[in-house]
Design a protein around this motif. Structure first.
Motif, short mmCIF file in Angstrom:
data_model
loop_
_atom_site.label_atom_id
_atom_site.label_comp_id
_atom_site.label_asym_id
_atom_site.label_seq_id
_atom_site.Cartn_x
_atom_site.Cartn_y
_atom_site.Cartn_z
N ILE A 1 40.70 50.09 34.08
CA ILE A 1 40.66 48.68 34.48
C ILE A 1 39.73 48.59 35.67
O ILE A 1 39.78 49.43 36.58
CB ILE A 1 42.06 48.15 34.83
CG1 ILE A 1 42.96 48.20 33.58
CG2 ILE A 1 41.98 46.73 35.38
CD1 ILE A 1 44.37 47.74 33.81
N THR A 2 38.86 47.60 35.68
CA THR A 2 37.82 47.49 36.70
C THR A 2 38.00 46.22 37.51
O THR A 2 38.22 45.14 36.94
CB THR A 2 36.42 47.48 36.04
OG1 THR A 2 36.28 48.68 35.28
CG2 THR A 2 35.32 47.39 37.06
N SER A 3 37.88 46.34 38.82
CA SER A 3 37.80 45.15 39.67
C SER A 3 36.38 45.06 40.21
O SER A 3 35.78 46.06 40.59
CB SER A 3 38.82 45.18 40.81
OG SER A 3 38.53 46.21 41.72
N VAL A 4 35.85 43.85 40.19
CA VAL A 4 34.52 43.57 40.72
C VAL A 4 34.70 42.49 41.77
O VAL A 4 35.19 41.40 41.47
CB VAL A 4 33.56 43.06 39.61
CG1 VAL A 4 32.20 42.73 40.18
CG2 VAL A 4 33.46 44.08 38.49
N ILE B 1 39.15 40.94 37.98
CA ILE B 1 39.71 42.16 37.41
C ILE B 1 39.46 42.05 35.91
O ILE B 1 39.78 41.03 35.31
CB ILE B 1 41.22 42.30 37.67
CG1 ILE B 1 41.53 42.39 39.17
CG2 ILE B 1 41.77 43.53 36.95
CD1 ILE B 1 43.02 42.34 39.50
N VAL B 2 38.90 43.09 35.31
CA VAL B 2 38.57 43.08 33.89
C VAL B 2 39.36 44.19 33.20
O VAL B 2 39.32 45.35 33.61
CB VAL B 2 37.06 43.27 33.68
CG1 VAL B 2 36.72 43.27 32.19
CG2 VAL B 2 36.27 42.20 34.41
N ASN B 3 40.07 43.79 32.14
CA ASN B 3 40.92 44.71 31.38
C ASN B 3 40.64 44.50 29.90
O ASN B 3 40.96 43.45 29.35
CB ASN B 3 42.40 44.44 31.70
CG ASN B 3 43.34 45.32 30.93
OD1 ASN B 3 42.96 46.31 30.32
ND2 ASN B 3 44.61 44.95 30.94
N THR B 4 40.05 45.48 29.25
CA THR B 4 39.71 45.34 27.84
C THR B 4 40.96 45.33 26.96
O THR B 4 41.95 45.98 27.27
CB THR B 4 38.75 46.45 27.37
OG1 THR B 4 38.39 46.19 26.01
CG2 THR B 4 39.38 47.81 27.45
N MET B 5 40.91 44.57 25.90
CA MET B 5 42.00 44.50 24.93
C MET B 5 41.59 45.17 23.61
O MET B 5 42.29 45.06 22.62
CB MET B 5 42.38 43.03 24.67
CG MET B 5 42.68 42.23 25.93
SD MET B 5 43.93 42.93 26.98
CE MET B 5 45.38 42.60 26.03
N GLU C 1 40.94 40.74 29.15
CA GLU C 1 41.57 39.88 30.16
C GLU C 1 40.64 39.80 31.36
O GLU C 1 40.01 40.79 31.73
CB GLU C 1 42.88 40.49 30.65
CG GLU C 1 43.99 40.50 29.66
CD GLU C 1 45.24 41.16 30.24
OE1 GLU C 1 46.32 40.83 29.73
OE2 GLU C 1 45.15 41.97 31.18
N GLU C 2 40.57 38.63 31.94
CA GLU C 2 39.75 38.43 33.13
C GLU C 2 40.63 37.72 34.16
O GLU C 2 41.02 36.57 33.96
CB GLU C 2 38.54 37.57 32.76
CG GLU C 2 37.58 37.35 33.89
CD GLU C 2 36.39 36.51 33.46
OE1 GLU C 2 35.44 37.09 32.91
OE2 GLU C 2 36.43 35.28 33.65
N THR C 3 40.97 38.43 35.23
CA THR C 3 41.81 37.88 36.28
C THR C 3 40.93 37.50 37.46
O THR C 3 40.19 38.33 37.97
CB THR C 3 42.87 38.91 36.74
OG1 THR C 3 43.62 39.32 35.60
CG2 THR C 3 43.78 38.32 37.79
N LYS C 4 41.02 36.26 37.87
CA LYS C 4 40.17 35.78 38.96
C LYS C 4 40.62 36.39 40.29
O LYS C 4 41.80 36.44 40.61
CB LYS C 4 40.21 34.26 39.05
CG LYS C 4 39.21 33.70 40.02
CD LYS C 4 39.07 32.21 39.90
CE LYS C 4 37.95 31.73 40.78
NZ LYS C 4 37.64 30.34 40.57
#
Length: 145
Positions: free
Chosen positions: A26-29, A42-46, A79-82
């Motif tokens: 999981i990656t945070s940018v 935060i980007v989390n592939t599904m 998923e894209e968490t702001k």
């Protein structure tokens, strides 16, 4: 005697766990662009992909270019968490950093509740150099189970 050894082997075989592990990244940018004009997520592939489908082997005899289709590599289900940007119009915003820490902690807690263990964390900062006002702070959280 042979029956006892056979039965013991069967019991042992059925109680051993499979040693195969799964990993998830999981990656945070987080934007380090002044004035708060960047984007932080935060980007989390599904989806799952097999890297072998997009890999070519280069040899002395065959150095053909990898012709994988970028559209097939691209992941569209994620998923894209702001998150909030590090800076606003007044400069660095510590409240935003604290808010991001809360969001990232929540994500880690959820992953642990779902049976994942945080194995590694790696981060980096990207900027083109002197005079460049654009950049990102990227962190990869690598989980295993």
């Amino acid at each position: 005697m042979k029956k006892i050894i056979f039965i013991a082997f069967i019991i042992l075989a059925t109680t051993l766990e499979v040693n195969a592990q799964q990993f998830k990244v999981i990656t945070s940018v987080e934007s380090i662009v002044p004035n708060g004009v960047g984007r932080s997520r935060i980007v989390n592939t599904m989806e799952e992909k097999d890297y072998k489908e997009y890999t070519s082997t280069q040899t002395d005899e065959d150095n053909t270019r990898n012709k994988s289709d970028r559209g097939e590599i691209r992941v569209k289900n994620y998923e894209e968490t702001k998150l909030l940007n590090f800076y606003n119009i007044g400069g660095i915003r510590f409240q935003n950093i604290a808010a991001n820490d809360t969001m990232i902690t929540s994500m880690i807690d959820t992953m642990i509740k779902d049976g994942w263990a945080l194995a590694f964390v790696t981060s980096a900062v990207e900027s083109a150099g002197k005079g460049d006002n654009n950049g990102i702070f990227i962190t990869r959280y690598i989980f295993k189970k």
